[in-house]
Design a protein around this motif. Structure first.
Motif, PDB file in Angstrom:
ATOM      1  N   HIS A   1       0.842  -1.194   0.000  1.00 30.68           N
ATOM      2  CA  HIS A   1       0.000   0.000   0.000  1.00 30.68           C
ATOM      3  C   HIS A   1       0.880   1.248   0.000  1.00 30.68           C
ATOM      4  CE1 HIS A   1      -3.086   2.891   0.897  1.00 30.68           C
ATOM      5  NE2 HIS A   1      -2.479   3.245   2.005  1.00 30.68           N
ATOM      6  N   LYS A   2       0.862   1.985  -1.083  1.00 31.54           N
ATOM      7  CA  LYS A   2       1.634   3.218  -1.187  1.00 31.54           C
ATOM      8  C   LYS A   2       0.704   4.402  -0.957  1.00 31.54           C
ATOM      9  CE  LYS A   2       5.255   0.875  -2.424  1.00 31.54           C
ATOM     10  NZ  LYS A   2       6.338   0.629  -1.486  1.00 31.54           N
ATOM     11  N   PRO A   3       0.836   5.113   0.155  1.00 28.75           N
ATOM     12  CA  PRO A   3      -0.077   6.224   0.428  1.00 28.75           C
ATOM     13  C   PRO A   3       0.072   7.346  -0.584  1.00 28.75           C
ATOM     14  CG  PRO A   3       1.773   6.240   1.960  1.00 28.75           C
ATOM     15  CD  PRO A   3       1.855   4.956   1.189  1.00 28.75           C
ATOM     16  N   ASP A   4      -1.039   7.953  -0.930  1.00 33.27           N
ATOM     17  CA  ASP A   4      -1.032   9.107  -1.810  1.00 33.27           C
ATOM     18  C   ASP A   4      -0.385  10.273  -1.079  1.00 33.27           C
ATOM     19  OD1 ASP A   4      -2.409  11.759  -2.713  1.00 33.27           O
ATOM     20  OD2 ASP A   4      -2.702  10.363  -4.378  1.00 33.27           O
ATOM     21  N   ALA A   5       0.596  10.902  -1.699  1.00 28.57           N
ATOM     22  CA  ALA A   5       1.371  11.942  -1.015  1.00 28.57           C
ATOM     23  C   ALA A   5       0.500  13.124  -0.601  1.00 28.57           C
ATOM     24  CB  ALA A   5       2.512  12.417  -1.915  1.00 28.57           C
TER      25      ALA A   5
ATOM     26  N   ILE B   1      -2.457  15.912   3.916  1.00 30.24           N
ATOM     27  CA  ILE B   1      -3.665  16.426   4.572  1.00 30.24           C
ATOM     28  C   ILE B   1      -3.860  15.732   5.919  1.00 30.24           C
ATOM     29  CG2 ILE B   1      -6.184  16.620   4.413  1.00 30.24           C
ATOM     30  CD1 ILE B   1      -5.844  16.724   1.349  1.00 30.24           C
ATOM     31  N   GLN B   2      -3.699  14.424   5.938  1.00 29.55           N
ATOM     32  CA  GLN B   2      -3.824  13.677   7.191  1.00 29.55           C
ATOM     33  C   GLN B   2      -2.830  14.193   8.233  1.00 29.55           C
ATOM     34  OE1 GLN B   2      -3.283   9.677   5.380  1.00 29.55           O
ATOM     35  NE2 GLN B   2      -5.164   9.114   6.459  1.00 29.55           N
ATOM     36  N   ARG B   3      -1.601  14.430   7.786  1.00 24.21           N
ATOM     37  CA  ARG B   3      -0.566  14.891   8.699  1.00 24.21           C
ATOM     38  C   ARG B   3      -0.905  16.276   9.269  1.00 24.21           C
ATOM     39  NH1 ARG B   3       4.747  13.444   9.516  1.00 24.21           N
ATOM     40  NH2 ARG B   3       4.560  11.934   7.828  1.00 24.21           N
ATOM     41  N   GLU B   4      -1.359  17.182   8.398  1.00 22.01           N
ATOM     42  CA  GLU B   4      -1.712  18.528   8.845  1.00 22.01           C
ATOM     43  C   GLU B   4      -2.862  18.486   9.851  1.00 22.01           C
ATOM     44  OE1 GLU B   4      -0.497  21.739   8.239  1.00 22.01           O
ATOM     45  OE2 GLU B   4       1.221  20.571   7.578  1.00 22.01           O
ATOM     46  N   ILE B   5      -3.843  17.631   9.589  1.00 16.37           N
ATOM     47  CA  ILE B   5      -4.968  17.503  10.519  1.00 16.37           C
ATOM     48  C   ILE B   5      -4.490  16.940  11.849  1.00 16.37           C
ATOM     49  CG2 ILE B   5      -7.139  16.282  10.971  1.00 16.37           C
ATOM     50  CD1 ILE B   5      -7.742  16.453   7.977  1.00 16.37           C
ATOM     51  N   ALA B   6      -3.662  15.899  11.799  1.00 18.97           N
ATOM     52  CA  ALA B   6      -3.184  15.258  13.031  1.00 18.97           C
ATOM     53  C   ALA B   6      -2.336  16.206  13.870  1.00 18.97           C
ATOM     54  CB  ALA B   6      -2.384  14.008  12.686  1.00 18.97           C
ATOM     55  N   LEU B   7      -1.534  17.043  13.217  1.00 22.92           N
ATOM     56  CA  LEU B   7      -0.647  17.945  13.949  1.00 22.92           C
ATOM     57  C   LEU B   7      -1.362  19.188  14.465  1.00 22.92           C
ATOM     58  CD1 LEU B   7       2.582  17.799  11.719  1.00 22.92           C
ATOM     59  CD2 LEU B   7       2.180  16.664  13.912  1.00 22.92           C
ATOM     60  N   ASN B   8      -2.563  19.450  13.939  1.00 21.74           N
ATOM     61  CA  ASN B   8      -3.259  20.691  14.305  1.00 21.74           C
ATOM     62  C   ASN B   8      -4.685  20.468  14.805  1.00 21.74           C
ATOM     63  OD1 ASN B   8      -1.279  22.925  13.296  1.00 21.74           O
ATOM     64  ND2 ASN B   8      -1.388  21.479  11.598  1.00 21.74           N
TER      65      ASN B   8
ATOM     66  N   HIS C   1     -12.741  17.950  -5.724  1.00 20.61           N
ATOM     67  CA  HIS C   1     -11.986  16.798  -6.233  1.00 20.61           C
ATOM     68  C   HIS C   1     -11.137  16.172  -5.132  1.00 20.61           C
ATOM     69  CE1 HIS C   1      -9.235  14.357  -8.613  1.00 20.61           C
ATOM     70  NE2 HIS C   1      -8.230  14.998  -8.035  1.00 20.61           N
ATOM     71  N   ILE C   2     -10.369  16.981  -4.407  1.00 23.25           N
ATOM     72  CA  ILE C   2      -9.482  16.421  -3.383  1.00 23.25           C
ATOM     73  C   ILE C   2     -10.276  15.898  -2.196  1.00 23.25           C
ATOM     74  CG2 ILE C   2      -9.009  18.519  -2.027  1.00 23.25           C
ATOM     75  CD1 ILE C   2      -6.451  15.862  -3.226  1.00 23.25           C
ATOM     76  N   ARG C   3     -11.443  16.496  -1.928  1.00 29.43           N
ATOM     77  CA  ARG C   3     -12.311  15.988  -0.853  1.00 29.43           C
ATOM     78  C   ARG C   3     -12.838  14.591  -1.206  1.00 29.43           C
ATOM     79  NH1 ARG C   3     -15.358  19.917  -0.591  1.00 29.43           N
ATOM     80  NH2 ARG C   3     -14.600  20.997   1.266  1.00 29.43           N
ATOM     81  N   ARG C   4     -13.252  14.419  -2.467  1.00 33.77           N
ATOM     82  CA  ARG C   4     -13.730  13.099  -2.905  1.00 33.77           C
ATOM     83  C   ARG C   4     -12.597  12.069  -2.863  1.00 33.77           C
ATOM     84  NH1 ARG C   4     -16.552  16.223  -6.797  1.00 33.77           N
ATOM     85  NH2 ARG C   4     -14.914  15.842  -8.347  1.00 33.77           N
ATOM     86  N   LYS C   5     -11.403  12.495  -3.279  1.00 30.74           N
ATOM     87  CA  LYS C   5     -10.261  11.576  -3.264  1.00 30.74           C
ATOM     88  C   LYS C   5      -9.907  11.182  -1.833  1.00 30.74           C
ATOM     89  CE  LYS C   5      -5.664  10.993  -5.270  1.00 30.74           C
ATOM     90  NZ  LYS C   5      -4.594  11.617  -6.081  1.00 30.74           N
ATOM     91  N   PHE C   6      -9.912  12.146  -0.910  1.00 28.70           N
ATOM     92  CA  PHE C   6      -9.630  11.866   0.502  1.00 28.70           C
ATOM     93  C   PHE C   6     -10.649  10.869   1.042  1.00 28.70           C
ATOM     94  CE2 PHE C   6      -9.752  12.390   5.040  1.00 28.70           C
ATOM     95  CZ  PHE C   6      -8.462  12.745   5.404  1.00 28.70           C
ATOM     96  N   THR C   7     -11.917  11.089   0.724  1.00 29.83           N
ATOM     97  CA  THR C   7     -12.977  10.206   1.207  1.00 29.83           C
ATOM     98  C   THR C   7     -12.800   8.796   0.663  1.00 29.83           C
ATOM     99  OG1 THR C   7     -14.506  12.083   1.304  1.00 29.83           O
ATOM    100  CG2 THR C   7     -15.478   9.876   1.340  1.00 29.83           C
TER     101      THR C   7
END
Length: 255
Positions: A139-143, A148-155, A176-182
């Motif tokens: 599983h290669k995470p999308d950069a 976004i995950q990192r920014e949310i976790a840190l803040n 678009h990026i919201r749908r991709k994140f979901t």
């Protein structure tokens, strides 16, 4: 105890001699660019490049400008955890924040300033190995999603954190990026943020008596400026109020 040795090359290196080691070697480039050759494989390197060299495998690096590495020799890598066949070299990349590079620098500093390999060095070494396993998994995470995950976790403790602003920073169209994140995470960015806040509130509520925290203080520590809104959000997601959750956990500890 696992075998480990950690060191760094000098910046003036423009090439290394063709050589082998009896153990696995994890190499991260901290300065410079060039080409790395491991057995029959080759790849360009730059700051943040990671090379995994199997035992008894010839390898060499070349650079016209010079380069610097931090390297870790270890016998703790289990080939079955890696994506390829036994003793196959491969190349990875550090994340945007340079997490592995920072950890390797900390490990190098502690290793060269201590008289022995202590518990802290071994724990840091294990974290490096786990990060390598994660990066080498199928599983290669999308950069972009990972950032976004990192920014949310840190803040997440910031009540003013704006999901809209985070999405805009990516440079992509927000929908678009919201749908991709979901699609990748199974929840919208807003739901992901709420989940992080509630899960961390549960941890604090579970230890409320030891820490002497009020529900209002916990709500603020988890990114809610309004404790009443926090209580409603908590009950909606967990099924009971924060006070009831804390009481249940207190009873469990006293049984």
């Amino acid at each position: 105890m696992s075998f480990i040795y950690i060191g760094s090359s000098v910046r003036s290196f423009t090439s290394t001699p063709k050589h082998i080691h009896p153990n696995w070697e994890i190499i991260i480039t901290t300065e410079g660019e060039g080409t790395s050759y491991i057995a029959e494989k080759e790849a360009p390197f730059h700051p943040g490049s990671i090379e995994i060299v199997p035992p008894n495998t010839y390898h060499i690096k070349k650079s016209s400008q010079g380069f610097r590495d931090i390297y870790l020799h270890t016998d703790s890598i289990t080939p079955k955890e890696m994506p390829d066949a036994d003793h196959t070299p491969f190349f990875l990349e550090d994340d945007a924040e340079g997490s592995l590079g920072q950890l390797m620098k900390m490990l190098l500093y502690r290793y060269v300033t201590k008289n022995k390999v202590d518990t802290t060095i071994m724990l840091m070494h294990e974290v490096v190995i786990e990060l390598i396993y994660e990066k080498s998994s199928d599983h290669k995470p999308d950069a972009v999603i990972e950032s976004i995950q990192r920014e949310i976790a840190l803040n997440f403790t910031d009540p003013e954190l704006s999901i809209t602003a985070l999405l805009e920073k990516t440079g992509y169209q927000k929908d678009h990026i919201r749908r991709k994140f979901t699609s990748v995470c199974g929840s919208t960015p807003g739901e992901y943020l709420k989940s992080l806040r509630i899960e961390n509130a549960k941890k604090l509520l579970s230890n409320r008596s030891q820490k002497g925290l009020s529900v209002s203080e916990i709500s603020y520590m988890c990114g809610y400026s309004d404790s009443h809104y926090f209580s409603r959000a908590f009950k909606k997601q967990v099924g009971i109020s924060p006070e009831a959750f804390a009481s249940l956990n207190e009873k469990d500890r006293t049984k």
